[in-house]
Design a protein around this motif. Structure first.
Motif, PDB file in Angstrom:
ATOM      1  N   GLY A  96       0.817  -1.215   0.000  1.00  9.25           N
ATOM      2  CA  GLY A  96       0.000   0.000   0.000  1.00  9.25           C
ATOM      3  C   GLY A  96       0.843   1.253   0.000  1.00  9.25           C
ATOM      4  N   THR A  97       1.987   1.228   0.714  1.00  7.65           N
ATOM      5  CA  THR A  97       2.835   2.419   0.750  1.00  7.65           C
ATOM      6  C   THR A  97       3.418   2.732  -0.631  1.00  7.65           C
ATOM      7  OG1 THR A  97       4.613   0.974   1.555  1.00  7.65           O
ATOM      8  CG2 THR A  97       3.489   2.339   3.188  1.00  7.65           C
ATOM      9  N   VAL A  98       3.713   1.708  -1.433  1.00  2.00           N
ATOM     10  CA  VAL A  98       4.258   1.968  -2.773  1.00  2.00           C
ATOM     11  C   VAL A  98       3.159   2.501  -3.686  1.00  2.00           C
ATOM     12  CG1 VAL A  98       5.428   0.963  -4.776  1.00  2.00           C
ATOM     13  CG2 VAL A  98       6.047   0.220  -2.468  1.00  2.00           C
ATOM     14  N   MET A  99       1.997   1.847  -3.675  1.00  2.43           N
ATOM     15  CA  MET A  99       0.947   2.255  -4.623  1.00  2.43           C
ATOM     16  C   MET A  99       0.292   3.587  -4.250  1.00  2.43           C
ATOM     17  SD  MET A  99      -2.014  -0.645  -3.857  1.00  2.43           S
ATOM     18  CE  MET A  99      -0.906  -2.031  -3.657  1.00  2.43           C
ATOM     19  N   ALA A 121      -3.556  -6.784  -5.765  1.00  5.79           N
ATOM     20  CA  ALA A 121      -3.433  -5.331  -5.654  1.00  5.79           C
ATOM     21  C   ALA A 121      -4.306  -4.608  -6.667  1.00  5.79           C
ATOM     22  CB  ALA A 121      -1.973  -4.918  -5.837  1.00  5.79           C
ATOM     23  N   ARG A 122      -4.652  -5.294  -7.753  1.00  4.89           N
ATOM     24  CA  ARG A 122      -5.422  -4.618  -8.805  1.00  4.89           C
ATOM     25  C   ARG A 122      -6.854  -4.283  -8.375  1.00  4.89           C
ATOM     26  NH1 ARG A 122      -3.677  -7.231 -14.636  1.00  4.89           N
ATOM     27  NH2 ARG A 122      -1.503  -6.502 -14.581  1.00  4.89           N
ATOM     28  N   VAL A 123      -7.305  -4.890  -7.284  1.00  4.71           N
ATOM     29  CA  VAL A 123      -8.663  -4.579  -6.817  1.00  4.71           C
ATOM     30  C   VAL A 123      -8.638  -3.553  -5.689  1.00  4.71           C
ATOM     31  CG1 VAL A 123      -9.519  -6.856  -7.468  1.00  4.71           C
ATOM     32  CG2 VAL A 123      -8.680  -6.481  -5.136  1.00  4.71           C
ATOM     33  N   ARG A 124      -7.452  -3.109  -5.275  1.00  4.48           N
ATOM     34  CA  ARG A 124      -7.394  -2.149  -4.167  1.00  4.48           C
ATOM     35  C   ARG A 124      -7.741  -0.749  -4.658  1.00  4.48           C
ATOM     36  NH1 ARG A 124      -2.490  -3.399  -0.086  1.00  4.48           N
ATOM     37  NH2 ARG A 124      -3.696  -1.968   1.180  1.00  4.48           N
ATOM     38  N   PRO A 125      -8.520  -0.003  -3.850  1.00  2.87           N
ATOM     39  CA  PRO A 125      -9.000   1.320  -4.294  1.00  2.87           C
ATOM     40  C   PRO A 125      -7.868   2.344  -4.328  1.00  2.87           C
ATOM     41  CG  PRO A 125      -9.675   0.879  -2.020  1.00  2.87           C
ATOM     42  CD  PRO A 125      -9.023  -0.369  -2.511  1.00  2.87           C
ATOM     43  N   LEU A 126      -7.709   2.979  -5.485  1.00  5.39           N
ATOM     44  CA  LEU A 126      -6.657   3.992  -5.647  1.00  5.39           C
ATOM     45  C   LEU A 126      -7.168   5.295  -6.234  1.00  5.39           C
ATOM     46  CD1 LEU A 126      -3.696   1.804  -6.980  1.00  5.39           C
ATOM     47  CD2 LEU A 126      -4.013   2.721  -4.684  1.00  5.39           C
ATOM     48  N   ALA A 138      -2.084  16.871 -12.440  1.00  6.36           N
ATOM     49  CA  ALA A 138      -1.362  15.729 -13.023  1.00  6.36           C
ATOM     50  C   ALA A 138      -2.157  15.072 -14.138  1.00  6.36           C
ATOM     51  CB  ALA A 138      -1.067  14.689 -11.933  1.00  6.36           C
ATOM     52  N   GLY A 139      -1.443  14.468 -15.085  1.00  6.23           N
ATOM     53  CA  GLY A 139      -2.066  13.658 -16.125  1.00  6.23           C
ATOM     54  C   GLY A 139      -1.888  12.187 -15.790  1.00  6.23           C
ATOM     55  N   ILE A 140      -2.994  11.466 -15.586  1.00  9.42           N
ATOM     56  CA  ILE A 140      -2.933  10.057 -15.175  1.00  9.42           C
ATOM     57  C   ILE A 140      -3.980   9.272 -15.946  1.00  9.42           C
ATOM     58  CG2 ILE A 140      -3.175   8.436 -13.241  1.00  9.42           C
ATOM     59  CD1 ILE A 140      -2.449  10.775 -11.368  1.00  9.42           C
ATOM     60  N   ASP A 141      -3.564   8.115 -16.500  1.00  8.67           N
ATOM     61  CA  ASP A 141      -4.502   7.202 -17.163  1.00  8.67           C
ATOM     62  C   ASP A 141      -4.791   6.045 -16.215  1.00  8.67           C
ATOM     63  OD1 ASP A 141      -4.328   8.757 -19.423  1.00  8.67           O
ATOM     64  OD2 ASP A 141      -2.780   7.505 -20.367  1.00  8.67           O
ATOM     65  N   GLY A 142      -6.079   5.843 -15.888  1.00 10.61           N
ATOM     66  CA  GLY A 142      -6.465   4.703 -15.059  1.00 10.61           C
ATOM     67  C   GLY A 142      -6.897   5.124 -13.665  1.00 10.61           C
ATOM     68  N   ASP A 143      -7.684   4.253 -13.014  1.00  8.43           N
ATOM     69  CA  ASP A 143      -8.183   4.525 -11.664  1.00  8.43           C
ATOM     70  C   ASP A 143      -7.747   3.468 -10.658  1.00  8.43           C
ATOM     71  OD1 ASP A 143      -9.612   6.912 -12.217  1.00  8.43           O
ATOM     72  OD2 ASP A 143     -11.159   5.716 -13.203  1.00  8.43           O
ATOM     73  N   ALA A 144      -7.083   2.419 -11.136  1.00  6.82           N
ATOM     74  CA  ALA A 144      -6.567   1.358 -10.283  1.00  6.82           C
ATOM     75  C   ALA A 144      -5.367   0.762 -11.018  1.00  6.82           C
ATOM     76  CB  ALA A 144      -7.638   0.293 -10.032  1.00  6.82           C
ATOM     77  N   LEU A 145      -4.649  -0.127 -10.366  1.00 12.40           N
ATOM     78  CA  LEU A 145      -3.547  -0.792 -11.064  1.00 12.40           C
ATOM     79  C   LEU A 145      -4.085  -1.643 -12.209  1.00 12.40           C
ATOM     80  CD1 LEU A 145      -1.493  -1.909  -7.947  1.00 12.40           C
ATOM     81  CD2 LEU A 145      -0.806  -0.166  -9.608  1.00 12.40           C
ATOM     82  N   PRO A 146      -3.448  -1.651 -13.379  1.00 11.64           N
ATOM     83  CA  PRO A 146      -2.306  -0.817 -13.759  1.00 11.64           C
ATOM     84  C   PRO A 146      -2.747   0.597 -14.162  1.00 11.64           C
ATOM     85  CG  PRO A 146      -2.912  -2.262 -15.564  1.00 11.64           C
ATOM     86  CD  PRO A 146      -3.845  -2.601 -14.431  1.00 11.64           C
ATOM     87  N   PHE A 147      -1.894   1.596 -13.894  1.00 11.55           N
ATOM     88  CA  PHE A 147      -2.167   2.975 -14.334  1.00 11.55           C
ATOM     89  C   PHE A 147      -0.849   3.631 -14.721  1.00 11.55           C
ATOM     90  CE2 PHE A 147      -1.560   3.252  -9.724  1.00 11.55           C
ATOM     91  CZ  PHE A 147      -0.655   4.305  -9.597  1.00 11.55           C
ATOM     92  N   GLY A 335     -14.826  -0.083  15.355  1.00 12.89           N
ATOM     93  CA  GLY A 335     -14.221   1.034  14.645  1.00 12.89           C
ATOM     94  C   GLY A 335     -13.298   0.635  13.500  1.00 12.89           C
ATOM     95  N   ILE A 336     -13.485  -0.588  12.956  1.00 11.30           N
ATOM     96  CA  ILE A 336     -12.502  -1.101  11.981  1.00 11.30           C
ATOM     97  C   ILE A 336     -13.147  -1.536  10.669  1.00 11.30           C
ATOM     98  CG2 ILE A 336     -10.598  -1.711  13.518  1.00 11.30           C
ATOM     99  CD1 ILE A 336     -11.904  -4.425  13.978  1.00 11.30           C
ATOM    100  N   SER A 337     -14.237  -0.885  10.287  1.00 10.52           N
ATOM    101  CA  SER A 337     -14.867  -1.251   9.006  1.00 10.52           C
ATOM    102  C   SER A 337     -13.905  -1.031   7.838  1.00 10.52           C
ATOM    103  CB  SER A 337     -16.155  -0.458   8.797  1.00 10.52           C
ATOM    104  OG  SER A 337     -15.896   0.928   8.832  1.00 10.52           O
ATOM    105  N   HIS A 338     -12.937  -0.086   8.002  1.00 13.55           N
ATOM    106  CA  HIS A 338     -11.992   0.189   6.900  1.00 13.55           C
ATOM    107  C   HIS A 338     -11.077  -1.005   6.605  1.00 13.55           C
ATOM    108  CE1 HIS A 338      -9.946   1.370  10.646  1.00 13.55           C
ATOM    109  NE2 HIS A 338      -8.802   1.105  10.040  1.00 13.55           N
ATOM    110  N   LEU A 339     -11.015  -1.990   7.517  1.00 11.12           N
ATOM    111  CA  LEU A 339     -10.155  -3.159   7.261  1.00 11.12           C
ATOM    112  C   LEU A 339     -10.695  -4.030   6.133  1.00 11.12           C
ATOM    113  CD1 LEU A 339      -8.964  -4.433  10.752  1.00 11.12           C
ATOM    114  CD2 LEU A 339      -8.053  -2.636   9.306  1.00 11.12           C
ATOM    115  N   ARG A 340     -11.932  -3.783   5.735  1.00 13.02           N
ATOM    116  CA  ARG A 340     -12.467  -4.556   4.598  1.00 13.02           C
ATOM    117  C   ARG A 340     -11.729  -4.212   3.306  1.00 13.02           C
ATOM    118  NH1 ARG A 340     -17.476  -3.841   7.784  1.00 13.02           N
ATOM    119  NH2 ARG A 340     -18.057  -5.957   8.435  1.00 13.02           N
ATOM    120  N   GLY A 341     -10.984  -3.106   3.293  1.00 15.39           N
ATOM    121  CA  GLY A 341     -10.239  -2.718   2.084  1.00 15.39           C
ATOM    122  C   GLY A 341      -8.739  -2.901   2.219  1.00 15.39           C
TER     123      GLY A 341
END
Length: 431
Positions: A96-99, A121-126, A138-147, A335-341
């Motif tokens: 996660g720190t790299v992406m 990793a391709r299903v992780r929200p970015l 910035a100019g970026i193509d894509g909303d998740a890996l690969p981008f 308080g940990i619903s965010h762990l689903r991602g």
């Protein structure tokens, strides 16, 4: 996975006696990867001492090298010399720190930077970080890996509003590069309470050590807006603390066996969320004290359940869930619903695997309810998630016959976990 691609299972060691050991841990992944980014963007060379060498940090090193940063040295001492950032290819793995930290850096490169990673990793929200960067020019193509980031050598910067309730890394990723944006950065979080605030506090503290001017909210519980002024990032020689989250399975071993585990070099003051494990273990009946830089945890005769909000320290959830499954009264982790991602849906994974061994775990809207039940051996799936694997190892200490799928996934943050775990038990046998 084994070398031949077959799924491998590691028989988790089971003990009938209290564990007694001293465990020396390598450096913090969170601090190492932040230090690498800041060193790559700094105004001169720097040395990082005590760096963690694991899959996640090696991916960060390889990515920064691909963009033009010189990083030399082996083991845990790294020499970083910033270079002109250019086109390259970044393999995020499952980090996660790299992406999340590198796309802002890539906007400062001249040329195209292509990002990809593991299948999971391709299903992780970015889109949170990528849309924010688009809003800053910035100019970026894509909303998740690969981008692909189309770097122009500079980024306008300015103000952006994001919903970072899925991960504090979205805020940290923007802040780490912000001083190099032409207009600096104002990032406003608009959404539910931010998870893992200590990690944002770690980012802010490290930026300030590098002479970056950061305005952060005085009350972190109401944290909404951060302002980073444009300017140079001073080269700092970083000394990395041990990874306190990686310490938690070893401390849990003392708690569940009624033993004693010592961790040297425990920092007196730290922004690492893992430090909260001391309070958690005490609330569950253990003793924990720091003397002369060594944390000692002594396990109780009986482990009590706990009702706790883990929102700020969600990464401790797998360890706490394993402890709760071995306690003598119910626990509620909130308080940990965010762990689903996270690496996997950690709440579903923990419920599924503990229940597979005979446990009684129920998913709630924002966490887990864990009622102690007699556990038995069986397969424990790790979901390519290092903290799931170590949670299975904790249970295996008390439950004979637990077999952990793909224990090698622990290399993400702790490459020698199996050796350290077995050494801890061997120390206990000699006690």
């Amino acid at each position: 996975m084994g070398q031949d691609g077959l799924v491998t299972f590691w028989p988790a060691p089971h003990v009938d006696v209290p564990v007694h050991a001293t465990v020396t841990l390598p450096g913090s992944k969170s601090i190492t990867n932040r230090a690498l980014i800041l060193a790559a963007l700094a105004d001169g060379p720097a040395t990082i001492t005590g760096a963690l060498r694991s899959r996640d940090t090696d991916l960060m090193i390889a990515a920064l090298r691909a963009l033009g940063t010189s990083i030399t040295g082996d083991a845990d001492t790294l020499h970083v010399t910033p270079g002109k950032l250019g086109a390259g290819t970044v393999d995020c793995g499952l980090a996660g720190t790299v992406m999340r930290f590198l796309p802002p850096v890539a906007t400062l490169a001249t040329g195209e930077v292509a990002f990809d990673g593991d299948a999971q990793a391709r299903v992780r929200p970015l889109c949170t970080i990528l849309d924010a960067l688009r809003g800053l020019g910035a100019g970026i193509d894509g909303d998740a890996l690969p981008f692909t980031v189309h770097g122009t050598g500079a980024l306008r910067g300015g103000a952006v509003t994001i919903d970072a309730s899925g991960s504090s890394q979205f805020v940290s990723g923007l802040l780490l590069s912000a001083a190099r944006f032409d207009e600096g950065l104002t990032v406003h979080h608009d959404g539910k309470a931010l998870p893992s605030m200590p990690h944002i506090e770690m980012t802010v503290e490290m930026l300030r050590r590098a002479d970056v001017r950061v305005q952060a909210p005085a009350d972190s519980r109401k944290a909404q807006t951060w302002v980073v002024e444009p300017g140079p990032i001073r080269a700092v020689d970083w000394d990395v603390e041990p990874d306190l989250s990686n310490a938690t399975p070893f401390l849990a071993a003392a708690a569940v066996t009624g033993g004693e585990v010592r961790i040297p070099h425990w920092p007196r003051l730290t922004t690492q969320p893992g430090d909260v494990i001391r309070e958690i273990l005490v609330r569950m009946g253990a003793e924990a004290r720091v003397f002369d830089g060594v944390l000692t945890v002594r396990g109780p005769g009986r482990l009590a359940g706990i009702d706790i909000d883990l929102h700020d320290v969600g990464e401790l959830t797998p360890t706490v869930a394993a402890l709760a499954a071995l306690a003598d009264s119910p626990s509620w982790l909130r308080g940990i619903s965010h762990l689903r991602g996270h690496e996997t849906d950690r709440l579903a994974a923990l419920a599924t695997e503990i229940n597979r061994l005979g446990g009684k775990v129920t998913e709630t809207e924002d966490g887990l309810e864990i009622v102690p039940a007699p556990l038995h051996g069986g397969a424990w799936h790790s979901y390519a998630d290092h903290r799931m694997a170590t949670a299975g190892a904790i249970l295996g200490l008390r439950v004979p016959g637990v077999e952990i799928e793909d224990i090698g996934t622990t290399a993400k943050t702790l490459p020698n976990f199996v050796a350290l775990w077995e050494q801890m038990l061997n120390d206990g046998a000699a006690h």
